[in-house]
Write a protein that holds these residues in place. Structure first.
Motif, PDB file in Angstrom:
ATOM      1  N   HIS A   1      41.743  29.243  22.537  1.00  0.00           N
ATOM      2  CA  HIS A   1      43.153  29.018  22.882  1.00  0.00           C
ATOM      3  C   HIS A   1      44.001  29.240  21.622  1.00  0.00           C
ATOM      4  O   HIS A   1      43.670  28.748  20.550  1.00  0.00           O
ATOM      5  CB  HIS A   1      43.325  27.592  23.403  1.00  0.00           C
ATOM      6  CG  HIS A   1      44.657  27.372  24.051  1.00  0.00           C
ATOM      7  ND1 HIS A   1      45.788  27.116  23.329  1.00  0.00           N
ATOM      8  CD2 HIS A   1      45.033  27.409  25.340  1.00  0.00           C
ATOM      9  CE1 HIS A   1      46.812  26.991  24.147  1.00  0.00           C
ATOM     10  NE2 HIS A   1      46.372  27.176  25.385  1.00  0.00           N
TER      11      HIS A   1
ATOM     12  N   ARG B   1      37.519  35.661  18.341  1.00  0.00           N
ATOM     13  CA  ARG B   1      37.476  35.406  19.785  1.00  0.00           C
ATOM     14  C   ARG B   1      38.869  35.188  20.346  1.00  0.00           C
ATOM     15  O   ARG B   1      39.186  35.615  21.452  1.00  0.00           O
ATOM     16  CB  ARG B   1      36.645  34.145  20.071  1.00  0.00           C
ATOM     17  CG  ARG B   1      35.173  34.317  19.883  1.00  0.00           C
ATOM     18  CD  ARG B   1      34.407  34.251  21.152  1.00  0.00           C
ATOM     19  NE  ARG B   1      35.028  33.400  22.164  1.00  0.00           N
ATOM     20  CZ  ARG B   1      34.649  33.366  23.419  1.00  0.00           C
ATOM     21  NH1 ARG B   1      33.660  34.137  23.802  1.00  0.00           N
ATOM     22  NH2 ARG B   1      35.248  32.589  24.284  1.00  0.00           N
TER      23      ARG B   1
ATOM     24  N   GLY C   1      32.519  22.739  23.537  1.00  0.00           N
ATOM     25  CA  GLY C   1      32.800  24.172  23.425  1.00  0.00           C
ATOM     26  C   GLY C   1      32.243  24.932  24.603  1.00  0.00           C
ATOM     27  O   GLY C   1      32.915  25.776  25.201  1.00  0.00           O
ATOM     28  N   GLN C   2      30.979  24.626  24.959  1.00  0.00           N
ATOM     29  CA  GLN C   2      30.359  25.328  26.082  1.00  0.00           C
ATOM     30  C   GLN C   2      31.151  25.135  27.362  1.00  0.00           C
ATOM     31  O   GLN C   2      31.195  26.006  28.221  1.00  0.00           O
ATOM     32  CB  GLN C   2      28.955  24.785  26.317  1.00  0.00           C
ATOM     33  CG  GLN C   2      27.905  25.417  25.451  1.00  0.00           C
ATOM     34  CD  GLN C   2      26.555  24.829  25.761  1.00  0.00           C
ATOM     35  OE1 GLN C   2      26.172  24.692  26.913  1.00  0.00           O
ATOM     36  NE2 GLN C   2      25.835  24.458  24.731  1.00  0.00           N
TER      37      GLN C   2
ATOM     38  N   SER D   1      34.936  29.054  21.280  1.00  0.00           N
ATOM     39  CA  SER D   1      34.546  29.217  22.690  1.00  0.00           C
ATOM     40  C   SER D   1      35.723  28.959  23.603  1.00  0.00           C
ATOM     41  O   SER D   1      35.901  29.620  24.619  1.00  0.00           O
ATOM     42  CB  SER D   1      33.429  28.251  23.051  1.00  0.00           C
ATOM     43  OG  SER D   1      32.363  28.394  22.160  1.00  0.00           O
ATOM     44  N   ILE D   2      36.539  27.962  23.258  1.00  0.00           N
ATOM     45  CA  ILE D   2      37.693  27.654  24.099  1.00  0.00           C
ATOM     46  C   ILE D   2      38.716  28.783  23.994  1.00  0.00           C
ATOM     47  O   ILE D   2      39.364  29.156  24.979  1.00  0.00           O
ATOM     48  CB  ILE D   2      38.303  26.299  23.686  1.00  0.00           C
ATOM     49  CG1 ILE D   2      37.277  25.188  23.921  1.00  0.00           C
ATOM     50  CG2 ILE D   2      39.565  26.018  24.478  1.00  0.00           C
ATOM     51  CD1 ILE D   2      37.691  23.852  23.359  1.00  0.00           C
TER      52      ILE D   2
ATOM     53  N   THR E   1      33.930  19.936  33.651  1.00  0.00           N
ATOM     54  CA  THR E   1      34.841  19.158  32.805  1.00  0.00           C
ATOM     55  C   THR E   1      34.844  17.668  33.132  1.00  0.00           C
ATOM     56  O   THR E   1      35.462  16.892  32.421  1.00  0.00           O
ATOM     57  CB  THR E   1      36.265  19.709  32.906  1.00  0.00           C
ATOM     58  OG1 THR E   1      36.503  20.070  34.269  1.00  0.00           O
ATOM     59  CG2 THR E   1      36.427  20.939  32.047  1.00  0.00           C
TER      60      THR E   1
ATOM     61  N   ARG F   1      34.290  24.854  27.490  1.00  0.00           N
ATOM     62  CA  ARG F   1      35.652  25.361  27.286  1.00  0.00           C
ATOM     63  C   ARG F   1      36.669  24.297  27.684  1.00  0.00           C
ATOM     64  O   ARG F   1      37.605  24.543  28.457  1.00  0.00           O
ATOM     65  CB  ARG F   1      35.899  26.618  28.126  1.00  0.00           C
ATOM     66  CG  ARG F   1      34.756  27.595  28.050  1.00  0.00           C
ATOM     67  CD  ARG F   1      35.247  28.966  27.688  1.00  0.00           C
ATOM     68  NE  ARG F   1      34.128  29.740  27.206  1.00  0.00           N
ATOM     69  CZ  ARG F   1      33.626  30.794  27.806  1.00  0.00           C
ATOM     70  NH1 ARG F   1      34.200  31.224  28.911  1.00  0.00           N
ATOM     71  NH2 ARG F   1      32.619  31.450  27.299  1.00  0.00           N
TER      72      ARG F   1
END
Lengths: 349, 469
Positions: A255, A283, A219-220, A252-253, A194, A222
């Motif tokens: 949330h 997802r 996205g990868q 991908s995240i 990050t 997250r």
């Protein structure tokens, strides 16, 4: 004839001699490599004490870890790399520092100038594995001169080291990369974890070509910090590529806060975005999306229907109930689709 | 009469001498090419990163197709072995080709299969599918139960069922290394636009210590017959195929372990069901198609030891296997005979195809003829000592050199057998291989040629019987 005979007899002897010589050579070769192996094992012991100290978190005098002779480089490097496979945090930094103190990194930096591309690539790979910040300027310097295959090795190494000063160069690489190169650069940036999110967000401030590649990196990673920006892109970006990439990244995240935006994207005029939004909702698995995913089962485009059905199967009870209703419905295609999804979800009918 | 026979035998003798010289020289050149290629390959390994590949979500998905016919004893273990492969995303498709034993129930018990109502695409025609199962315990396993139609037919059904861009054809009785799929996919990842097929090396599993469908320690078998085959496989794979791959002229990817791009395999029409050489035929078809379309492509062989198989350890089984291989080879070559000496197919038409046609295909016949005629001439005293010696040099001694070079290559590269006695035995068998095993093999392959010749005459009959049955 006698001359022919002579030639043939000589040929036979030569062939026999070659066969025997080759056999002998194999044996000698193996014997020598055994001896070399035994020597390496002995040389290892010279450094073991220093490394034990290091692993206990104590300071190691630079002398103890310095290479005793140049031939030890391969031994010590092997030992350090074995450790680095599973070390993180301060211990990893200590091992990297040991590599720098011992002179290993300098030797590998010299290797970057060797003539054979194989050797240069090997040096790059090892510098990356040793994670030495010291190697960053040299690796960056090689980027402009190497062929694509070797550049990829350098980029991978930079990703491993994850030095802030290389991040902008790598992000520039994302823009220009071809399909194969993009994978490598992507992986390298993901190596920053990050830490690279602020830099990417800064770049996304102004629109540029291939910006969707950066969105997909978010996205990868997250990257939760990037979520509000991604939601904004999904809602307002004029380019469909960006919206689709944002939907994928949000998936991908995964949330729950992004559910309202993704539900909005289910009504997007571009089908790719509807596909990605349905996938992302699956997802996240938030049951509140059930009704609108069910509506998406009537989409004109079959991929959207498939993804929506897959998503419904992941929403738990409300989604499964809707799928059951579809499985008993009138539309034969939807019946098969819903049936298959229920089947995959382990729902016996 | 005798004079005429004399002239004939003399002619055959010279022909065979020339044949041996050409063949063995070619093999030596291949060995040289192989050693260069292997050196490069090993160097590239030192900076290739499998770890990153494993974590990369973009690593292409692969379907592993495992046709099974009467494999009830081993099937669960083999499938488990494949499921344990180190690879980020792959699915396993087992095709039960109408087995007469308990193959399906063994699978059902091991993986708690349930029937699905999934309908397979019918891109490739196959015998009818009885049912499609999926597993409750393993998400990436699919089992297809179909009417018996042979290996090619089963593989076609597997291709129909696969949803991925690449598929791997694997025998049901092989033992795979954990990284096999990663390694064999590597060339595709590095060059996805050009590489259309990758073959892996096949190693001999006889004698090895096997535990939980994994090779725990490679060891050499006790018996002589498998030992000969170990040297032979090293020679063929390390020496031969690596060399052909280096000049992009690879014609064979063994059916036991090979990855294909589904797009091109489908374009080439999938596996043919009317030949026993379906694996070679597919590669030849793909080559033909791609060359004719003038596509820039590669068919690659990787020499990493990835896949182990048990080889015959009795003469009768070996004989059956070799006869089938020889027949398959000839059939596959016959189906693509337009390639012979055709410059349109580049190196394939000018080098690989003729090599396989003359040396691997008809070679055994020439060789057998040579042994007979030299012995006959010796008996009648027609042949002089220089000639007999020259024959010995060209056939046996050059062959010996090639075999020992193959062992040397193994020692330089992978060195799978670490014990001294192993090395000594391998060298010994490499040296004597050309005195008995080779002649035996020639005999079996001649029988295979005989099968082929008998079959081509009665081709129509065979075909009708196949469809009716």
């Amino acid at each position: 004839m006698p001359i022919a005979l002579k030639i043939i007899v000589v040929a036979i002897w030569v062939e026999l001699a070659i066969c025997l010589a080759l056999t002998a050579f194999i044996i000698v070769y193996r014997a020598v490599s055994r001896l070399v192996g035994a020597r390496y094992a002995r040389r290892r012991e010279l450094y073991q004490g220093a490394l034990d100290l290091l692993l206990e978190g104590r300071a190691v005098p630079a002398d103890a870890i310095r290479l005793k002779e140049k031939g030890d480089a391969i031994v010590l490097e092997g030992m350090l790399l074995e450790l680095l496979v599973f070390l993180r945090g301060p211990l990893q930094e200590a091992v990297t520092r040991a590599a720098e103190d011992s002179g290993l990194v300098d030797l590998r930096l010299e290797g970057l100038a060797r003539r054979s591309p194989h050797h240069r690539a090997e040096a790059m790979e090892k510098l990356g594995l040793l994670r030495s910040r010291k190697a960053v300027p040299a690796l960056l310097g090689r980027l402009s001169v190497e062929t694509p295959a070797i550049r990829h090795v350098a980029i991978r190494a930079l990703g491993r080291i994850a030095a802030p000063e290389a991040l902008d160069v790598l992000l520039d690489e994302v823009e220009g990369a071809d399909e194969a190169g993009l994978k490598v650069v992507n992986q390298a940036i993901v190596g920053y974890d990050t830490d690279c999110v602020p830099a990417i967000l800064r770049r996304l401030e102004k629109p540029h070509k291939h910006a969707e590649r950066e969105v997909s990196i978010l996205g990868q990673l997250r990257a939760l910090d990037a979520m509000s920006r991604l939601i904004a892109i999904l809602g307002s970006s004029a380019t469909p590529h960006m919206r689709a990439a944002a939907a994928t990244a949000l998936g991908s995240i995964a949330h729950p806060d992004s559910v309202p935006a993704l539900l909005g994207a289910l009504g997007d005029p571009m089908r790719e975005i509807r596909v990605q939004a349905a996938w992302a909702l699956g997802r996240i698995g938030d049951p509140s999306a059930a009704a609108q995913l069910d509506a998406a089962l009537d989409d004109r485009y079959s991929w959207v229907r498939t993804r929506a059905a897959e998503a419904l199967a992941k929403l738990g009870e409300p989604g499964l109930a809707l799928l059951h209703r579809r499985a008993d419905g009138v539309d034969p295609e939807l019946r098969t689709l819903a049936g298959e999804m229920l089947d995959l979800a382990g729902e016996r009918r | 009469m005798i004079g005429w026979a004399h002239a004939f035998v003399e002619g055959v003798n010279w022909l065979v001498l020339g044949y041996f010289l050409c063949m063995n020289t070619f093999y030596l050149v291949l060995l040289l090419l192989s050693s260069i290629e292997l050196r490069d390959y090993l160097r590239r390994l030192s900076y290739g990163d499998y770890d990153l590949m494993l974590r990369d979500p973009h690593t292409p998905e692969v379907s592993v197709l495992m046709p099974a016919y009467n494999e009830a004893v081993n099937i669960a273990v083999s499938v488990r072995g494949v499921l344990n492969l180190n690879y980020p995303n792959f699915q396993v498709i087992v095709i039960n080709d109408g087995s007469k034993d308990e193959t399906l129930s063994a699978l059902r018990a091991a993986f708690s299969l349930v029937e699905t109502d999934r309908v397979l695409s019918e891109v490739l025609p196959t015998r009818s599918i009885r049912a499609v199962y999926r597993s409750l315990t393993v998400p990436n396993l699919v089992v297809i139960d179909k009417e018996n139609g042979g290996k090619a037919d089963a593989l076609n059904a597997g291709i129909n069922a696969s949803r991925t861009a690449y598929f791997l054809s694997a025998d049901a009785d092989i033992i795979l290394e954990e990284d096999a799929l990663l390694r064999v996919m590597r060339p595709i990842l590095d060059d996805p636009n050009r590489v259309v097929a990758v073959g892996g090396i096949v190693r001999v599993a006889n004698g090895c210590k096997v535990k939980n469908s994994r090779i725990e320690r490679p060891m050499l078998p006790r018996r002589a017959l498998p030992m000969f085959q170990i040297v032979e496989y090293l020679r063929a794979f390390l020496g031969g195929r690596t060399g052909f791959s280096a000049i992009n002229g690879l014609l064979i990817i063994s059916g036991a372990f090979g990855v294909f791009s589904k797009k091109w395999a489908l374009a080439a029409g999938g596996y043919r069901t009317d030949t026993v050489g379906e694996d070679m035929e597919l590669v030849l078809s793909m080559h033909c198609l791609l060359r004719e379309m003038k596509v820039d492509y590669r068919v690659v062989f990787i020499a990493d030891p990835v896949c182990w198989t048990e080889v015959p350890d009795s003469l009768s089984i070996l004989s059956r296997q070799r006869r089938r291989w020889q027949r398959g080879l000839m059939e596959a070559l016959r189906l693509h005979r337009k390639m012979l000496f055709s410059p349109r197919y580049g190196i394939l038409g000018l080098v690989s195809y003729p090599f396989f046609y003359f040396f691997e295909g008809w070679g055994p016949l020439v060789e057998a003829l040579g042994y007979v005629s030299v012995m006959l001439s010796w008996w009648y005293g027609w042949v002089n000592t220089p000639f007999a010696l020259a024959f010995l040099t060209m056939s046996v001694l050059l062959g010996m050199m090639i075999s020992i070079c193959a062992v040397l290559l193994e020692e330089f590269t992978f060195r799978k057998y670490p014990r001294w006695t192993d090395l000594a035995r391998m060298a010994f068998y490499a040296l004597i291989e050309n005195f008995c095993y080779r002649q035996l093999n020639t005999f079996f392959r001649c029988l295979g040629l005989w099968d082929y010749l008998r079959d081509t005459k009665g081709w129509g009959v065979m075909k009708r019987r196949g469809l009716g049955g």
